[in-house]
Scaffold this motif. Sequence first.
Motif, PDB file in Angstrom:
ATOM      1  N   PRO A 151       9.108  -0.812  -8.371  1.00  0.00           N
ATOM      2  CA  PRO A 151       7.487  -0.667  -8.255  1.00  0.00           C
ATOM      3  C   PRO A 151       6.939   0.012  -9.549  1.00  0.00           C
ATOM      4  CG  PRO A 151       8.115   0.394  -6.535  1.00  0.00           C
ATOM      5  CD  PRO A 151       9.811  -0.021  -6.958  1.00  0.00           C
ATOM      6  N   VAL A 211       2.021  -1.192  -9.407  1.00  0.00           N
ATOM      7  CA  VAL A 211       3.138  -1.142  -8.562  1.00  0.00           C
ATOM      8  C   VAL A 211       3.550  -2.356  -7.850  1.00  0.00           C
ATOM      9  CG1 VAL A 211       2.881   1.208  -8.094  1.00  0.00           C
ATOM     10  CG2 VAL A 211       1.618  -0.491  -6.889  1.00  0.00           C
ATOM     11  N   ARG A 233       6.727  -5.084  -7.308  1.00  0.00           N
ATOM     12  CA  ARG A 233       8.245  -4.892  -7.492  1.00  0.00           C
ATOM     13  C   ARG A 233       8.602  -6.505  -7.358  1.00  0.00           C
ATOM     14  NH1 ARG A 233      11.599  -3.530  -2.491  1.00  0.00           N
ATOM     15  NH2 ARG A 233      13.515  -4.039  -3.182  1.00  0.00           N
ATOM     16  N   TYR A 286       2.782  -2.131  -2.251  1.00  0.00           N
ATOM     17  CA  TYR A 286       2.992  -0.847  -2.659  1.00  0.00           C
ATOM     18  C   TYR A 286       1.635  -0.147  -2.573  1.00  0.00           C
ATOM     19  CZ  TYR A 286       8.009  -1.526  -2.909  1.00  0.00           C
ATOM     20  OH  TYR A 286       9.424  -1.710  -2.557  1.00  0.00           O
TER      21      TYR A 286
END
Lengths: 159, 390, 151, 197
Positions: free
Chosen positions: B38, B46, B48, B67
């Motif tokens: 992330p 962030v 991922r 996230y």
Amino acid sequence: MNSIVKYITDVYRAVKSLVTGMKVTGYYFVHPGEIVTQQYPENRKELVMFERFRGEVIMPHDDNNQHKCTGCGICQINCPNGSIEVKSIQVETEDGKKKRVLDQHIYHLSMCTFCGLCIKTCPSNALKFGNEFEHAVFTKSKLTKVLNRPGSTLMKGVQ
Amino acid sequence: MTELINVTEPDKLTDQPEDQDKLTEQLEEQEYIINMGPQHPSTHGVLRLVLSLKGEIVKNIQPHCGYIHRGIEKMCERLTYQQIIHLTDRLDYLSAHHNNEAVCLCVEKALEVEVPERVKYIRTIIDELGRLASHQLWWCSFGMDLGALTAFFYGLRDREKILDIFEETTGSRLLQSYNCPGGLMNDIHPNFQKRVKEFITYFRKKLPEYDELLTGNVILMERTKGVGFLSLEDAISYGVTGPSGRASGFACDVRKHHPYSAYDKAEFKEILYTTGDTFHRYKARIDEMWESMKILEQLIDNIPEGDYSAKMKPVLRLPEGEYYQRVESCRGEFGVYIISDGNKTPYRIKFRSPNFSNLSALNIIARNFKIADLIAIGGSLDLVIPDIDR
Amino acid sequence: MTNDQLKEKITAIEPEAVFSENKQYLTLSIPKEKLFAFAEKLKGSEALKFDFLFNITGVDRQKSLEVVYHLDSSVYRHVLVVKTETTDRENPRIDSVCSIWHTAEFHEREVFELFGIKFNNHPDLRRLLLEDDHVGYPFRKDYVDDNIVQR
Amino acid sequence: MKFDEFRDNDSLELFKKPGGNILLTTIDDIIDWGRSNSIWPLTFATSCCGIEMMATGASRHDFARFGIEVYRASPRQADVIVVAGTIVRKMAPVLKRLYDQMSEPKYVIAMGACAVSGGPFYYNSYSVVRGVEEVIPVDVYIPGCPPRPEALLYGVMQLQRKIKLETMSDPRTADTQRPKKEIDPETDFNNYQFGIR
């Protein structure tokens, strides 16, 4: 043969696009008058924020150390993230009536998002946005402030 | 992070060349799983991504979000409609004003409040300025993703001019919180019109520089042309809106098809391309900047006189029912769905975020392209992660 | 097309649809068993052509759990709101519309995670936003969490 | 900037260490000068404040004048982590790991209301960490939502002042990053800073 021609055109195209780009950067290289960088700590005196800039919430006081806050708590209700706590106390006025007055107007700068709802909804226009932005500190508790000055009283004529 | 590679019957394999070949063959057949994010500079936040690779070819992408899931919709159920505004700023922070506007329009629609004409014009102008600022920032970061650092400095240099206009009028650079149900927080600054006109003349000179610097560049062409196709059917089915969807030919401009504020008073073209590759997603945004400037020029001189806000009650109670409002944010269609039970807080509020749908299409766009192309594709979708997670 | 004309056409293909009052968009609710077949008809029908699903919302109505679909047509530009609900709060199940509109995949995952509604035939029903060991469905009205500081 | 023009000087006094001999203090000064003028930040931005951090690095404000222009994508090469944006419970372990991977000495700047205290998400949110200090120790707090680039530059200058107080004889560890005396706003109302301006 074809591949050689293609190779040469590719190189030509690449160089040409590179030169076009360099022309722009080259122009700014020889025109130092267009520098936009501001020298922040050195230009602190000249650096004036816009009048509407929202740096922090302040409570203006006049020369007699008087403010306009009645301690009604409307700003506390309207604040979406609980960054204002109004503590009021009961006092006895001269004519013997009990009255609530502001004790401490606590403002958590660390949580404020500067939405402006407290200032907009304040019935007596006691709050205002300040232009200060240099708030960085080493301890978090320094970001909690009491907006009314010590010993300050309510301005006359404000209900 | 790699997945364990287990080769069938490894004990029987020897050092013999044919066995070694067999091993290589088996390894090549397996997919290699890597994690992107992330915390990765090119995911713009962030996000991922779990990628399955075969050699360099991306075979599957699984986005893992959350996230920055802050539960804004749930929080809004405890806030009044005026207070919600400041949270919508923080969804898609690059189109903060658009998000605010959506909530305000929805509340005004529910209360059947007619806002003054002046408010509509100002809202539209700030919308378009915000769109310009957002596309400039996208241009910088897209250039940076592909290795062109100069773009970063040039784009942000021009963006500061818009932020100055914002700051003078609204008091904040990025998250303006300038709207409120019924109108605006305060009137425009006396310098506003002058400054916007100055900016347009300035930016009309600077925008061709963007093309010279990046659009014609051979590296950008090679990395974006013919990379990451999104067909029209997929764009509609995956709900890819905004410039990304319009590059595939999906006519989804809310400003055009469901006009709000003062968009019906301005002439502008809906940018449509048909190819749907990364380059045309890039091109669509550059062209949108030109269109935004056209809208600004038409409206800036015609702001009618009047109040900057309609008269509103201090406590807003929406009548029981359901209300939906669509606006065109910088990345696509943003929607607000309010279910009210007559209280001063919404019963349920849902934000339809454009990035959420755009991200779901990433898998089919980037599949079977090289992993290096994924950076270009992700950049051209212009994802803002807090908007996905909300 | 006005909402009344749209209403006629939809009644023609699905007589069981119950229309409700809404000033803006035509709104109808449908039993959850009929949802998938109805959705297929909405997209497939040449006269309606609802090919753009732009929003799926989960709503906790306390007695029941509701899912709201907002549909648009990229050809005719008319909008329809379809609602379906389930009264089972322990193990709610609704058919997935993933195979009709691909965008539903993510939206349904979100509704699954935040409301706990399971979607039949969903290709990849996993958590999307919360951490893997999160207990409870935070968007339900009866959700309690010790971490919340109430104000 | 002069010492008096800075704020929060009394907290800075708390970090001052007893002096060593002349040779050591001179070396300390040189090392601290070098360190404070080359703090490389980690590319770590979760939300809105990240955009202002980008703006700080760009042409108008130019981070590079402070020697901190090189954004490192890898935590192992970074000296300071500017936590720009909200940290939620899912992200907190990742942030902790990034912090652990950084090599000593490492510094943390909490930028923006969310990183300082949870900001707008302090109340009613089920997933937001209330302040990044619950996860990693913080050196400098910069309030604002988001703080303007100048405010970030000011915060960086505060950090530089703090770095300049380090000594070799008492090296910096995670425990010594916090000031010795904590002010508790709940119990000690008199210590509220009065906003006199």
